[in-house]
Design a protein around this motif. Structure first.
Motif, PDB file in Angstrom:
ATOM      1  N   GLU A  61       0.834  -1.249  -0.084  1.00 48.61           N
ATOM      2  CA  GLU A  61      -0.217  -0.010  -0.029  1.00 48.61           C
ATOM      3  C   GLU A  61       0.894   1.201   0.036  1.00 48.61           C
ATOM      4  OE1 GLU A  61      -3.018   2.202  -0.660  1.00 48.61           O
ATOM      5  OE2 GLU A  61      -3.163   0.111  -0.668  1.00 48.61           O
ATOM      6  N   GLN A  62       2.042   1.157   0.693  1.00 47.52           N
ATOM      7  CA  GLN A  62       2.816   2.594   0.994  1.00 47.52           C
ATOM      8  C   GLN A  62       3.279   2.478  -0.739  1.00 47.52           C
ATOM      9  OE1 GLN A  62       5.361   1.093   4.098  1.00 47.52           O
ATOM     10  NE2 GLN A  62       4.832   2.676   5.176  1.00 47.52           N
ATOM     11  N   LEU A  63       3.809   1.688  -1.420  1.00 47.39           N
ATOM     12  CA  LEU A  63       4.459   1.614  -2.594  1.00 47.39           C
ATOM     13  C   LEU A  63       3.408   2.131  -3.652  1.00 47.39           C
ATOM     14  CD1 LEU A  63       6.655  -1.534  -2.575  1.00 47.39           C
ATOM     15  CD2 LEU A  63       7.429   0.912  -2.380  1.00 47.39           C
ATOM     16  N   VAL A  64       2.164   1.677  -3.662  1.00 50.68           N
ATOM     17  CA  VAL A  64       0.993   2.215  -4.192  1.00 50.68           C
ATOM     18  C   VAL A  64       0.859   3.679  -4.331  1.00 50.68           C
ATOM     19  CG1 VAL A  64      -1.270   1.992  -5.134  1.00 50.68           C
ATOM     20  CG2 VAL A  64       0.096   0.149  -4.912  1.00 50.68           C
ATOM     21  N   GLN A  65       0.806   4.034  -2.994  1.00 53.77           N
ATOM     22  CA  GLN A  65       0.534   5.419  -2.363  1.00 53.77           C
ATOM     23  C   GLN A  65       1.810   6.584  -3.006  1.00 53.77           C
ATOM     24  OE1 GLN A  65       0.000   5.421   1.687  1.00 53.77           O
ATOM     25  NE2 GLN A  65      -2.135   4.708   1.446  1.00 53.77           N
ATOM     26  N   ALA A  66       2.859   5.899  -3.240  1.00 52.88           N
ATOM     27  CA  ALA A  66       4.064   6.748  -3.642  1.00 52.88           C
ATOM     28  C   ALA A  66       3.878   7.019  -5.127  1.00 52.88           C
ATOM     29  CB  ALA A  66       5.448   5.857  -3.437  1.00 52.88           C
ATOM     30  N   PHE A  67       3.390   5.967  -5.882  1.00 54.48           N
ATOM     31  CA  PHE A  67       3.215   6.117  -7.219  1.00 54.48           C
ATOM     32  C   PHE A  67       2.039   6.995  -7.511  1.00 54.48           C
ATOM     33  CE2 PHE A  67       5.824   2.093  -7.856  1.00 54.48           C
ATOM     34  CZ  PHE A  67       6.468   2.772  -8.972  1.00 54.48           C
ATOM     35  N   GLN A  68       1.012   6.827  -6.762  1.00 57.36           N
ATOM     36  CA  GLN A  68      -0.061   7.572  -6.864  1.00 57.36           C
ATOM     37  C   GLN A  68       0.127   9.187  -6.557  1.00 57.36           C
ATOM     38  OE1 GLN A  68      -2.667   5.873  -3.939  1.00 57.36           O
ATOM     39  NE2 GLN A  68      -3.899   4.739  -5.763  1.00 57.36           N
ATOM     40  N   VAL A  69       1.042   9.428  -5.698  1.00 56.98           N
ATOM     41  CA  VAL A  69       1.594  10.959  -5.763  1.00 56.98           C
ATOM     42  C   VAL A  69       2.204  11.495  -7.048  1.00 56.98           C
ATOM     43  CG1 VAL A  69       3.332  12.333  -4.450  1.00 56.98           C
ATOM     44  CG2 VAL A  69       1.824  10.899  -2.968  1.00 56.98           C
ATOM     45  N   LEU A  70       2.861  10.480  -7.729  1.00 53.94           N
ATOM     46  CA  LEU A  70       3.513  10.879  -9.006  1.00 53.94           C
ATOM     47  C   LEU A  70       2.322  10.920  -9.902  1.00 53.94           C
ATOM     48  CD1 LEU A  70       6.704   8.881  -8.670  1.00 53.94           C
ATOM     49  CD2 LEU A  70       6.442  11.124  -8.030  1.00 53.94           C
ATOM     50  N   ASP A  71       1.246  10.202 -10.072  1.00 52.57           N
ATOM     51  CA  ASP A  71       0.121  10.087 -11.038  1.00 52.57           C
ATOM     52  C   ASP A  71      -0.707  11.415 -10.737  1.00 52.57           C
ATOM     53  OD1 ASP A  71      -1.808   9.227 -12.882  1.00 52.57           O
ATOM     54  OD2 ASP A  71      -2.199   7.497 -11.759  1.00 52.57           O
ATOM     55  N   VAL A  72      -0.305  12.471 -11.005  1.00 58.25           N
ATOM     56  CA  VAL A  72      -1.435  13.710 -10.588  1.00 58.25           C
ATOM     57  C   VAL A  72      -2.587  13.534 -11.477  1.00 58.25           C
ATOM     58  CG1 VAL A  72       0.640  15.254  -9.736  1.00 58.25           C
ATOM     59  CG2 VAL A  72      -0.089  14.942 -12.355  1.00 58.25           C
ATOM     60  N   ASP A  73      -2.688  13.103 -12.621  1.00 51.93           N
ATOM     61  CA  ASP A  73      -4.047  12.949 -13.233  1.00 51.93           C
ATOM     62  C   ASP A  73      -4.668  11.637 -13.078  1.00 51.93           C
ATOM     63  OD1 ASP A  73      -3.050  15.333 -14.724  1.00 51.93           O
ATOM     64  OD2 ASP A  73      -2.055  14.080 -16.131  1.00 51.93           O
ATOM     65  N   ARG A  74      -4.417  11.040 -12.106  1.00 53.42           N
ATOM     66  CA  ARG A  74      -4.967   9.776 -11.445  1.00 53.42           C
ATOM     67  C   ARG A  74      -5.313   8.852 -12.710  1.00 53.42           C
ATOM     68  NH1 ARG A  74      -3.008  10.002  -7.028  1.00 53.42           N
ATOM     69  NH2 ARG A  74      -4.162  11.468  -5.314  1.00 53.42           N
ATOM     70  N   LYS A  75      -4.372   8.479 -13.549  1.00 52.33           N
ATOM     71  CA  LYS A  75      -4.683   7.516 -14.730  1.00 52.33           C
ATOM     72  C   LYS A  75      -4.264   6.233 -14.577  1.00 52.33           C
ATOM     73  CE  LYS A  75      -0.357   9.432 -17.053  1.00 52.33           C
ATOM     74  NZ  LYS A  75       0.028  10.472 -15.748  1.00 52.33           N
ATOM     75  N   SER A  76      -3.685   5.886 -13.126  1.00 52.88           N
ATOM     76  CA  SER A  76      -3.161   4.329 -12.861  1.00 52.88           C
ATOM     77  C   SER A  76      -1.991   4.006 -13.832  1.00 52.88           C
ATOM     78  CB  SER A  76      -4.528   3.351 -12.911  1.00 52.88           C
ATOM     79  OG  SER A  76      -5.399   3.854 -12.107  1.00 52.88           O
ATOM     80  N   HIS A  77      -1.433   4.823 -14.204  1.00 51.96           N
ATOM     81  CA  HIS A  77      -0.101   4.497 -14.926  1.00 51.96           C
ATOM     82  C   HIS A  77       0.705   5.706 -15.015  1.00 51.96           C
ATOM     83  CE1 HIS A  77      -2.229   5.931 -18.673  1.00 51.96           C
ATOM     84  NE2 HIS A  77      -1.085   6.220 -18.781  1.00 51.96           N
ATOM     85  N   LEU A  78       2.195   5.610 -15.303  1.00 52.39           N
ATOM     86  CA  LEU A  78       3.005   6.384 -15.492  1.00 52.39           C
ATOM     87  C   LEU A  78       3.638   6.063 -16.844  1.00 52.39           C
ATOM     88  CD1 LEU A  78       4.496   6.821 -12.023  1.00 52.39           C
ATOM     89  CD2 LEU A  78       2.901   8.463 -13.127  1.00 52.39           C
ATOM     90  N   THR A  79       4.230   7.215 -17.431  1.00 52.03           N
ATOM     91  CA  THR A  79       4.903   6.975 -18.573  1.00 52.03           C
ATOM     92  C   THR A  79       6.650   6.865 -18.146  1.00 52.03           C
ATOM     93  OG1 THR A  79       5.703   9.114 -18.974  1.00 52.03           O
ATOM     94  CG2 THR A  79       3.435   8.427 -20.079  1.00 52.03           C
ATOM     95  N   PRO A  80       7.597   6.152 -19.170  1.00 52.98           N
ATOM     96  CA  PRO A  80       8.525   5.837 -18.871  1.00 52.98           C
ATOM     97  C   PRO A  80       9.244   7.262 -18.671  1.00 52.98           C
ATOM     98  CG  PRO A  80       8.101   4.390 -20.441  1.00 52.98           C
ATOM     99  CD  PRO A  80       6.929   5.420 -20.254  1.00 52.98           C
ATOM    100  N   GLU A  81       8.967   8.439 -19.546  1.00 53.11           N
ATOM    101  CA  GLU A  81       9.677   9.588 -19.406  1.00 53.11           C
ATOM    102  C   GLU A  81       9.179  10.251 -17.945  1.00 53.11           C
ATOM    103  OE1 GLU A  81       7.715   8.637 -21.973  1.00 53.11           O
ATOM    104  OE2 GLU A  81       9.387   8.091 -23.253  1.00 53.11           O
ATOM    105  N   GLU A  82       8.020  10.144 -17.335  1.00 52.35           N
ATOM    106  CA  GLU A  82       7.530  10.515 -16.217  1.00 52.35           C
ATOM    107  C   GLU A  82       8.534   9.968 -14.996  1.00 52.35           C
ATOM    108  OE1 GLU A  82       2.885  11.716 -16.285  1.00 52.35           O
ATOM    109  OE2 GLU A  82       3.464   9.532 -16.438  1.00 52.35           O
ATOM    110  N   ILE A  83       8.598   8.776 -15.134  1.00 48.40           N
ATOM    111  CA  ILE A  83       9.393   8.066 -14.020  1.00 48.40           C
ATOM    112  C   ILE A  83      10.834   8.353 -13.963  1.00 48.40           C
ATOM    113  CG2 ILE A  83       9.774   5.856 -15.130  1.00 48.40           C
ATOM    114  CD1 ILE A  83       8.276   6.410 -11.832  1.00 48.40           C
ATOM    115  N   LYS A  84      11.251   8.537 -15.233  1.00 44.85           N
ATOM    116  CA  LYS A  84      12.787   8.936 -15.396  1.00 44.85           C
ATOM    117  C   LYS A  84      13.085  10.249 -14.835  1.00 44.85           C
ATOM    118  CE  LYS A  84      13.913   6.450 -19.548  1.00 44.85           C
ATOM    119  NZ  LYS A  84      14.239   6.610 -21.188  1.00 44.85           N
ATOM    120  N   LYS A  85      12.155  11.120 -15.273  1.00 50.69           N
ATOM    121  CA  LYS A  85      12.279  12.516 -14.665  1.00 50.69           C
ATOM    122  C   LYS A  85      12.231  12.528 -13.076  1.00 50.69           C
ATOM    123  CE  LYS A  85       9.764  16.999 -14.471  1.00 50.69           C
ATOM    124  NZ  LYS A  85      10.035  17.305 -12.824  1.00 50.69           N
ATOM    125  N   TYR A  86      11.295  11.665 -12.506  1.00 53.09           N
ATOM    126  CA  TYR A  86      11.322  11.691 -11.065  1.00 53.09           C
ATOM    127  C   TYR A  86      12.391  11.089 -10.419  1.00 53.09           C
ATOM    128  CZ  TYR A  86       6.460  13.140 -11.457  1.00 53.09           C
ATOM    129  OH  TYR A  86       5.187  13.854 -11.802  1.00 53.09           O
TER     130      TYR A  86
END
Length: 171
Positions: free
Chosen positions: A103-128
């Motif tokens: 749950e903590q890991l999912v919440q960490a990804f959700q913080v990065l997923d500002v549009d709440r689309k349930s996924h991130l792009t490789p470019e987004e994750i690279k930036k972070y």
């Protein structure tokens, strides 16, 4: 603090506490594959892998602190089991550096997923991960993305990836 039953230089001294004896056995078993010369030493660069194989997940900075504790006064590039064993015994007894929960890991990804689309792009994750916090190297980033990116969609479905990343699922 609990008595470890071991002092520097006494790695073969019998331990009367069965829990401590089991911890010592686990540490020796994790240390041994990296002790190429069977001389009770490992390359300092292998210590993080040994620690993680014991179920502890410190940051690179925390590993650096642990290395400072067990390094020789004049660093040799190697860590001796007789110094590593008491430090790692304390870490395991204190249950330090435990992995985050699913749950903590999912919440960490959700913080990065500002549009709440349930996924991130490789470019987004690279930036972070390469520009923020404890920065990943390019090799670490490539290795993570090879496991994280859904081949069909080209995105990171982070709930699936978190399940895959959990220590009990990592081979």
């Amino acid at each position: 603090m609990a008595e470890t039953g071991i002092d520097a230089g006494e790695t073969n001294k019998p331990v009367t506490d069965p829990l401590v004896a089991e911890i010592h056995k686990r540490i020796r078993e994790a240390f041994s594959p990296f002790d190429d010369d069977n001389n009770g030493t490992v390359d300092v660069r292998e210590v993080g892998a040994i620690i993680r194989s014991l179920g502890c997940y410190p940051t690179e900075a925390e590993i650096g602190d642990m290395l400072q504790e067990v390094e020789e006064e004049e660093p040799t590039g190697f860590i001796r089991l007789e110094k590593f064993l008491p430090m790692m015994t304390r870490v395991l007894q204190e249950r330090r550096y435990q992995p985050a929960s699913e749950e903590q890991l999912v919440q960490a990804f959700q913080v990065l997923d500002v549009d709440r689309k349930s996924h991130l792009t490789p470019e987004e994750i690279k930036k972070y991960l390469m520009e923020e916090g404890e920065k990943f190297t390019q090799d670490e980033m490539d290795e993570m993305l090879s496991a994280a990116v859904d081949k069909e969609k080209g995105t990171i479905l982070y709930r699936d990836f978190v399940t895959y990343m959990l220590p009990e699922n990592v081979q």
